[in-house]
Scaffold this motif. Structure first.
Motif, PDB file in Angstrom:
ATOM      1  N   VAL A 174      11.541   4.252   1.565  1.00  0.00           N
ATOM      2  CA  VAL A 174      10.856   3.923   2.811  1.00  0.00           C
ATOM      3  C   VAL A 174       9.426   4.444   2.730  1.00  0.00           C
ATOM      4  CG1 VAL A 174      10.809   4.259   5.311  1.00  0.00           C
ATOM      5  CG2 VAL A 174      13.004   4.002   4.119  1.00  0.00           C
ATOM      6  N   SER A 175       8.457   3.551   2.936  1.00  0.00           N
ATOM      7  CA  SER A 175       7.051   3.939   2.886  1.00  0.00           C
ATOM      8  C   SER A 175       6.394   3.586   4.215  1.00  0.00           C
ATOM      9  CB  SER A 175       6.327   3.222   1.737  1.00  0.00           C
ATOM     10  OG  SER A 175       4.962   3.585   1.696  1.00  0.00           O
ATOM     11  N   TYR A 176       5.981   4.615   4.944  1.00  0.00           N
ATOM     12  CA  TYR A 176       5.325   4.428   6.243  1.00  0.00           C
ATOM     13  C   TYR A 176       3.881   4.871   6.099  1.00  0.00           C
ATOM     14  CZ  TYR A 176       4.585   4.793  11.322  1.00  0.00           C
ATOM     15  OH  TYR A 176       4.111   4.638  12.612  1.00  0.00           O
ATOM     16  N   PHE A 177       2.962   3.909   6.224  1.00  0.00           N
ATOM     17  CA  PHE A 177       1.545   4.133   5.968  1.00  0.00           C
ATOM     18  C   PHE A 177       0.759   3.700   7.201  1.00  0.00           C
ATOM     19  CE2 PHE A 177      -2.115   3.105   2.796  1.00  0.00           C
ATOM     20  CZ  PHE A 177      -2.680   4.347   3.040  1.00  0.00           C
ATOM     21  N   PRO A 178       0.846   4.485   8.305  1.00  0.00           N
ATOM     22  CA  PRO A 178       0.227   4.081   9.564  1.00  0.00           C
ATOM     23  C   PRO A 178      -1.256   4.401   9.622  1.00  0.00           C
ATOM     24  CG  PRO A 178       1.305   6.179   9.849  1.00  0.00           C
ATOM     25  CD  PRO A 178       1.534   5.771   8.407  1.00  0.00           C
ATOM     26  N   ALA A 179      -1.886   4.066  10.757  1.00  0.00           N
ATOM     27  CA  ALA A 179      -3.312   4.306  10.925  1.00  0.00           C
ATOM     28  C   ALA A 179      -3.628   5.798  10.988  1.00  0.00           C
ATOM     29  CB  ALA A 179      -3.814   3.600  12.186  1.00  0.00           C
ATOM     30  N   GLU A 236       2.086   9.748   8.355  1.00  0.00           N
ATOM     31  CA  GLU A 236       2.558   9.180   7.090  1.00  0.00           C
ATOM     32  C   GLU A 236       3.909   9.769   6.701  1.00  0.00           C
ATOM     33  OE1 GLU A 236      -1.829   8.304   5.079  1.00  0.00           O
ATOM     34  OE2 GLU A 236      -0.403   9.612   4.067  1.00  0.00           O
ATOM     35  N   ARG A 237       4.727   8.923   6.107  1.00  0.00           N
ATOM     36  CA  ARG A 237       6.091   9.371   5.780  1.00  0.00           C
ATOM     37  C   ARG A 237       6.579   8.602   4.558  1.00  0.00           C
ATOM     38  NH1 ARG A 237       9.597  10.811  10.178  1.00  0.00           N
ATOM     39  NH2 ARG A 237      11.289  12.076   9.328  1.00  0.00           N
ATOM     40  N   THR A 238       7.241   9.281   3.662  1.00  0.00           N
ATOM     41  CA  THR A 238       7.891   8.667   2.505  1.00  0.00           C
ATOM     42  C   THR A 238       9.308   9.218   2.425  1.00  0.00           C
ATOM     43  OG1 THR A 238       5.780   8.513   1.329  1.00  0.00           O
ATOM     44  CG2 THR A 238       7.783   8.259   0.023  1.00  0.00           C
ATOM     45  N   LEU A 273       0.844  -1.187   0.000  1.00  0.00           N
ATOM     46  CA  LEU A 273       0.000   0.000   0.000  1.00  0.00           C
ATOM     47  C   LEU A 273       0.880   1.237   0.000  1.00  0.00           C
ATOM     48  CD1 LEU A 273      -2.739  -0.939   2.642  1.00  0.00           C
ATOM     49  CD2 LEU A 273      -3.115  -0.634   0.206  1.00  0.00           C
ATOM     50  N   THR A 274       0.436   2.271  -0.697  1.00  0.00           N
ATOM     51  CA  THR A 274       1.172   3.530  -0.766  1.00  0.00           C
ATOM     52  C   THR A 274       0.215   4.671  -0.461  1.00  0.00           C
ATOM     53  OG1 THR A 274       2.589   2.629  -2.506  1.00  0.00           O
ATOM     54  CG2 THR A 274       2.587   5.003  -2.246  1.00  0.00           C
ATOM     55  N   PRO A 275       0.604   5.643   0.368  1.00  0.00           N
ATOM     56  CA  PRO A 275      -0.275   6.797   0.599  1.00  0.00           C
ATOM     57  C   PRO A 275      -0.709   7.436  -0.718  1.00  0.00           C
ATOM     58  CG  PRO A 275       1.558   6.843   2.143  1.00  0.00           C
ATOM     59  CD  PRO A 275       1.840   5.730   1.167  1.00  0.00           C
ATOM     60  N   TRP A 276      -1.993   7.786  -0.809  1.00  0.00           N
ATOM     61  CA  TRP A 276      -2.564   8.331  -2.041  1.00  0.00           C
ATOM     62  C   TRP A 276      -1.801   9.559  -2.512  1.00  0.00           C
ATOM     63  CZ3 TRP A 276      -5.217  12.851  -3.530  1.00  0.00           C
ATOM     64  CH2 TRP A 276      -5.980  12.758  -4.701  1.00  0.00           C
TER      65      TRP A 276
END
Length: 495
Positions: A358-363, A368-370, A304-307
């Protein structure tokens, strides 16, 4: 006197109910198309919402390990070496999900020679290989593809997008049909009457459920549409063009290549245009689909990737064959020092110019961090955070988290499941109602009114809906023409 009063009452009732059958007719057409897709969306969405609880039950021997309080975990590089040894020689490690939970295994995702992706699971304390799973064929991925595309590729994706759009028509007309009028009280509209029998009971249950679920269903549809393959992509492009979507530089204009080790950064800095011109520098990597120039985040092997960052071009490291790439352990430590400890994915460099992504897709969307990290120097080329998003992307991020049942934990999951299963119940009750009133050898659409009111507001709304969602606009026109030509004769006779 009594006759005049009766006529006035009849006239008043007709005025109040004017347009009722027209709304019912459109609600019928929308429901007839949406019902089967709604059931699929409801069931698959509910299952996917509970992925964190379901997957460990499906694959306990791969995902769960015995915590070791006295035994230290092996380094990421040691575990990656053991994973590589367990895979075919031509398999290539592409992604490293990083999780620090003491009872969870370590996972690495490999791309096989035939293009298939496979996860390898290891005990982080002993390095024992626990097993493998196909990324594409694991239960939750199949469920997700059913939810998004019916497992039919692009045609299925368009069908699901169309079903979501028609759900908006179904919601709007359904609420209008059951909205309290005349002597109907709000209590009657909101409380089911279980003492009714037959079709009247089904109609009451259907209507009351619809009123309660309308807002949740509307949020579900609107939060899911930005992820669709047709309208969603156009919407993202429009939001970005208006500076309301992706962060600055996602569509070019920022440096996309770091400096060679030991050489000044400005000598080798470039833009998106320069990136396209560097193809000749690493032609040997052209066949590698995970490292081609012009790659964006949505092209990377990530679950999954942040939109907001889906269209962000992936930068490149300096092409320095003599330089030694940093080990994965160093990257994990660097990311931890930047405030991201666990629950993220690292896409491994696939070429001499690749980067650690690095893809951080938390709740919580605010976290969120890329990150893009030069594989040789460890320089952070880009650090995209929630604060860099545009207004639209921020709203979509929150909608996505709520839609997936992630934002406020188990309560969010239960709420999403209740709405999803309620919508499936709506589809079932609607189908039963239609079956009970359906004439033999006929579609059973509600008859058209003899003198329907202009209903300019509704017509304007449908036109606007068709403009905003062009795919739906085409089908609206098709349904209107079919209603006038094919189904019109029978209903005019019935009226």
């Amino acid at each position: 006197m009594s006759t005049t009063t009766a006529q006035r009452a009849t006239s008043a009732t007709g005025a109040v109910n004017a347009g009722y059958r027209t709304l019912w007719r459109w609600h019928f057409y929308a429901g007839l198309f949406v019902m089967p897709f709604l059931v699929v969306l409801a069931v698959t969405g509910t299952l996917y919402c509970f992925q964190p609880q379901i997957e460990p039950l499906l694959y306990p021997h791969r995902l769960i390990v015995e915590p070791q309080a006295t035994t230290p975990r092996l380094t990421e590089d040691a575990l990656l070496a053991k994973a590589r040894a367990a895979m075919p020689a031509d398999a290539r490690a592409v992604t490293a999900p990083i999780a620090s939970a003491p009872d969870r295994s370590t996972e690495f995702i490999f791309r096989l020679a035939d293009g298939e992706k496979q996860s390898v699971y290891l005990n982080p304390y002993s390095g024992e290989v626990l097993g493998t799973l196909s990324v594409e064929r694991r239960f939750m991925q199949v469920d997700r593809m059913l939810h998004r595309k019916l497992l039919l590729g692009k045609p299925g994706e368009l069908l699901m997008e169309l079903a979501a759009c028609w759900t908006l028509v179904m919601i709007g007309t359904g609420v209008a049909l059951w909205w309290p009028r005349e002597k109907t009280t709000a209590r009657a509209a909101l409380v089911p009457r279980f003492w009714l029998q037959g079709r009247a009971l089904w109609k009451n249950l259907h209507a009351v459920m619809g009123i309660w679920l309308a807002l949740g269903a509307l949020i579900f549809v609107l939060s899911g549409l930005p992820w669709t393959g047709s309208w969603g992509k156009q919407f993202k492009a429009l939001a970005t063009a208006a500076n309301l979507g992706a962060p600055p530089g996602s569509w070019g204009g920022l440096p996309l290549r770091s400096a060679l080790p030991g050489v000044r950064a400005d000598k080798h800095a470039g833009t998106a245009d320069t990136n396209a011109g560097m193809k000749s520098d690493h032609a040997a990597h052209q066949a590698n689909m995970d490292s081609m120039p012009g790659m964006v985040m949505d092209d990377l092997p990530l679950p999954l990737t942040p939109w907001a960052v889906g269209n962000t071009p992936v930068p490149q490291s300096a092409d320095a064959n003599a330089a030694q790439a940093l080990p994965l352990e160093r990257i994990v430590a660097l990311v931890a020092s930047l405030g991201v400890q666990s629950g993220y994915d690292i896409v491994l460099p696939a070429s001499a110019t690749g980067v650690y992504t690095v893809s951080y897709f938390p709740a919580d969307p605010k976290d969120e961090r890329t990150l893009y990290i030069d594989q040789y120097s460890g320089t952070v080329l880009k650090d995209i955070r929630y604060g860099d998003y545009g207004t639209v992307s921020k709203a979509v991020s929150y909608g996505t988290s709520l839609h997936m049942g992630r934002y406020f934990g188990v309560a969010n999951q239960i709420l999403c499941a209740a709405i999803s299963l309620g919508l499936a119940g709506m589809a079932v009750t609607g189908c039963v109602m239609w079956w009970k009133r359906r004439p033999q050898r006929s579609l059973g659409a509600p008859s058209r009114e003899r003198a329907a009111p202009p209903m300019r507001g509704w017509k304007t709304g449908l036109v606007l809906l068709g403009i905003v969602f062009p795919l739906m606009g085409a089908t609206l026109l098709a349904v209107w023409l079919a209603d006038r030509t094919i189904f019109g004769r029978a209903t005019r006779q019935a009226a």
